[in-house]
Design a protein around this motif. Structure first.
Motif, mmCIF file in Angstrom:
data_model
loop_
_atom_site.group_PDB
_atom_site.id
_atom_site.type_symbol
_atom_site.label_atom_id
_atom_site.label_comp_id
_atom_site.label_asym_id
_atom_site.label_seq_id
_atom_site.Cartn_x
_atom_site.Cartn_y
_atom_site.Cartn_z
ATOM 1 N N ARG A 152 0.832 -1.204 0.000
ATOM 2 C CA ARG A 152 0.000 0.000 0.000
ATOM 3 C C ARG A 152 0.867 1.255 0.000
ATOM 4 O O ARG A 152 0.615 2.201 -0.746
ATOM 5 N N VAL A 153 1.894 1.267 0.821
ATOM 6 C CA VAL A 153 2.802 2.410 0.855
ATOM 7 C C VAL A 153 3.457 2.613 -0.507
ATOM 8 O O VAL A 153 3.555 3.745 -1.007
ATOM 9 N N ALA A 154 3.888 1.517 -1.132
ATOM 10 C CA ALA A 154 4.565 1.601 -2.429
ATOM 11 C C ALA A 154 3.636 2.144 -3.515
ATOM 12 O O ALA A 154 4.038 2.995 -4.325
ATOM 13 N N VAL A 155 2.386 1.674 -3.527
ATOM 14 C CA VAL A 155 1.432 2.129 -4.541
ATOM 15 C C VAL A 155 1.121 3.613 -4.357
ATOM 16 O O VAL A 155 1.101 4.383 -5.328
ATOM 17 N N ILE B 81 -7.368 7.530 -7.092
ATOM 18 C CA ILE B 81 -7.485 6.131 -6.661
ATOM 19 C C ILE B 81 -8.883 5.563 -6.915
ATOM 20 O O ILE B 81 -9.010 4.427 -7.396
ATOM 21 N N PRO B 82 -9.972 6.302 -6.632
ATOM 22 C CA PRO B 82 -11.304 5.733 -6.878
ATOM 23 C C PRO B 82 -11.561 5.376 -8.339
ATOM 24 O O PRO B 82 -12.441 4.552 -8.625
ATOM 25 N N SER B 83 -10.809 5.976 -9.266
ATOM 26 C CA SER B 83 -11.032 5.701 -10.691
ATOM 27 C C SER B 83 -10.132 4.591 -11.229
ATOM 28 O O SER B 83 -10.216 4.242 -12.411
ATOM 29 N N LEU B 84 -9.285 4.020 -10.393
ATOM 30 C CA LEU B 84 -8.406 2.944 -10.839
ATOM 31 C C LEU B 84 -9.218 1.687 -11.155
ATOM 32 O O LEU B 84 -10.237 1.415 -10.508
ATOM 33 N N PRO B 85 -8.783 0.914 -12.152
ATOM 34 C CA PRO B 85 -9.498 -0.324 -12.503
ATOM 35 C C PRO B 85 -9.186 -1.442 -11.520
ATOM 36 O O PRO B 85 -8.579 -2.452 -11.857
ATOM 37 N N LEU B 86 -9.633 -1.253 -10.293
ATOM 38 C CA LEU B 86 -9.370 -2.201 -9.214
ATOM 39 C C LEU B 86 -10.667 -2.516 -8.484
ATOM 40 O O LEU B 86 -11.604 -1.702 -8.483
ATOM 41 N N PRO B 87 -10.744 -3.657 -7.817
ATOM 42 C CA PRO B 87 -11.927 -3.958 -6.996
ATOM 43 C C PRO B 87 -12.088 -2.918 -5.888
ATOM 44 O O PRO B 87 -11.104 -2.363 -5.389
ATOM 45 N N ASP B 88 -13.315 -2.662 -5.517
ATOM 46 C CA ASP B 88 -13.601 -1.647 -4.503
ATOM 47 C C ASP B 88 -12.865 -1.885 -3.178
ATOM 48 O O ASP B 88 -12.386 -0.929 -2.565
ATOM 49 N N PRO B 89 -12.775 -3.129 -2.692
ATOM 50 C CA PRO B 89 -12.042 -3.346 -1.433
ATOM 51 C C PRO B 89 -10.584 -2.893 -1.502
ATOM 52 O O PRO B 89 -10.049 -2.363 -0.522
ATOM 53 N N ILE B 90 -9.949 -3.067 -2.666
ATOM 54 C CA ILE B 90 -8.559 -2.639 -2.808
ATOM 55 C C ILE B 90 -8.470 -1.116 -2.837
ATOM 56 O O ILE B 90 -7.564 -0.522 -2.253
ATOM 57 N N LYS B 91 -9.437 -0.477 -3.505
ATOM 58 C CA LYS B 91 -9.455 0.983 -3.529
ATOM 59 C C LYS B 91 -9.594 1.526 -2.102
ATOM 60 O O LYS B 91 -8.902 2.474 -1.715
ATOM 61 N N LYS B 92 -10.503 0.945 -1.336
ATOM 62 C CA LYS B 92 -10.705 1.389 0.046
ATOM 63 C C LYS B 92 -9.447 1.161 0.867
ATOM 64 O O LYS B 92 -9.090 1.972 1.732
ATOM 65 N N PHE B 93 -8.762 0.064 0.601
ATOM 66 C CA PHE B 93 -7.517 -0.222 1.316
ATOM 67 C C PHE B 93 -6.462 0.827 0.998
ATOM 68 O O PHE B 93 -5.780 1.322 1.896
ATOM 69 N N LEU B 94 -6.350 1.206 -0.274
ATOM 70 C CA LEU B 94 -5.371 2.224 -0.668
ATOM 71 C C LEU B 94 -5.730 3.594 -0.092
ATOM 72 O O LEU B 94 -4.858 4.424 0.156
ATOM 73 N N LEU B 95 -7.014 3.816 0.139
ATOM 74 C CA LEU B 95 -7.483 5.088 0.691
ATOM 75 C C LEU B 95 -7.515 5.079 2.216
ATOM 76 O O LEU B 95 -7.958 6.042 2.843
ATOM 77 N N HIS B 96 -7.070 3.973 2.823
ATOM 78 C CA HIS B 96 -7.065 3.818 4.282
ATOM 79 C C HIS B 96 -8.476 3.943 4.849
ATOM 80 O O HIS B 96 -8.687 4.514 5.919
ATOM 81 N N GLU B 97 -9.438 3.414 4.125
ATOM 82 C CA GLU B 97 -10.827 3.471 4.599
ATOM 83 C C GLU B 97 -11.211 2.167 5.301
ATOM 84 O O GLU B 97 -10.687 1.113 4.974
#
Length: 235
Positions: A204-207, A219-235
């Motif tokens: 997560r830090v690296a991304v 980040i919300p517009s990345l072609p990734l599953p929602d759980p991963i987006k939330k993880f990257l957003l620290h949600e």
């Protein structure tokens, strides 16, 4: 005045400034007429713990036109020093430091979410030998010295702070200035430094670092599953 004496790492800057925090920050950061200076609004919000204003500032595109940033880097160029450039000789100029020194946890977290550097809060190398004697050399050092609660330490660890930058001869709860180290915070720090970070945390830090603070909002517009987006957003 500078306040109620809570942050012990301000003496050098306060002595040089001889004036209140806002005036000193404007002197440090404003290279255009003061009536157009927006740079210190973020510092002011971190200083008083105004989370709503801080969030608003970080979302204003017009705010960035004045060079304001969650990191102190627009006056620090390692190779080329323009006439108005100033050397970083204290972490007092950092919004992240200010929010920690005044124990404004939510502002501290919001700045990290916005991409503030969890170490020195500026881009590029920093020569800590130029810092005022006895002042903290990194944000984690400052958090411990100011007696901040464990949540501050946990956030810095979560956002990838370099734990080896703290150079205390003996890590104990003894007084480090005007305040004593919070025992729980110190314990969290010691445990974090003794155990390698998980691969999940490192990824997560690296991304987030690869994206850079100016693209975290994508980040919300990345072609990734929602759980991963939330993880990257620290949600």
């Amino acid at each position: 005045v500078w306040g109620t004496g809570r942050p012990e790492g301000r003496e050098g800057a306060a002595g040089c400034a001889g004036r209140n925090l806002k005036e000193w920050l404007r002197e440090q950061f404003c290279d255009h007429p003061l009536e157009h200076c927006e740079d210190t609004r973020l510092h002011d919000a971190a200083y008083v713990g105004d989370l709503q204003t801080l969030r608003s500032l970080l979302q204003e595109e017009s705010y960035r036109r004045y060079g304001a940033d969650v990191d102190v880097n627009h006056h620090l160029t390692p190779d080329v020093q323009p006439r108005f450039s100033r050397r970083l000789t204290s972490l007092v100029v950092c919004p992240l430091y200010i929010s920690a020194a005044y124990h404004n946890l939510q502002c501290f977290r919001l700045l990290l979410l916005a991409g503030a550097n969890p170490d020195f809060n500026c881009n590029g190398p920093v020569n800590t030998q130029g810092f005022y004697r006895g002042s903290p050399g990194c944000v984690m050092d400052a958090v411990l010295r100011h007696g901040c609660e464990a949540a501050f330490v946990s956030l810095l660890v979560e956002f990838g702070a370099n734990l080896n930058l703290v150079k205390w001869e003996s890590l104990g709860p003894e007084s480090r200035g005007r305040r004593k180290v919070d025992p729980e915070a110190l314990q969290v720090f010691k445990e974090a430094r003794s155990v390698p970070r998980t691969l999940l945390c490192l990824c997560r830090v690296a991304v987030r670092r690869a994206l850079g603070k100016n693209r975290l909002h994508l980040i919300p517009s990345l072609p990734l599953p929602d759980p991963i987006k939330k993880f990257l957003l620290h949600e």
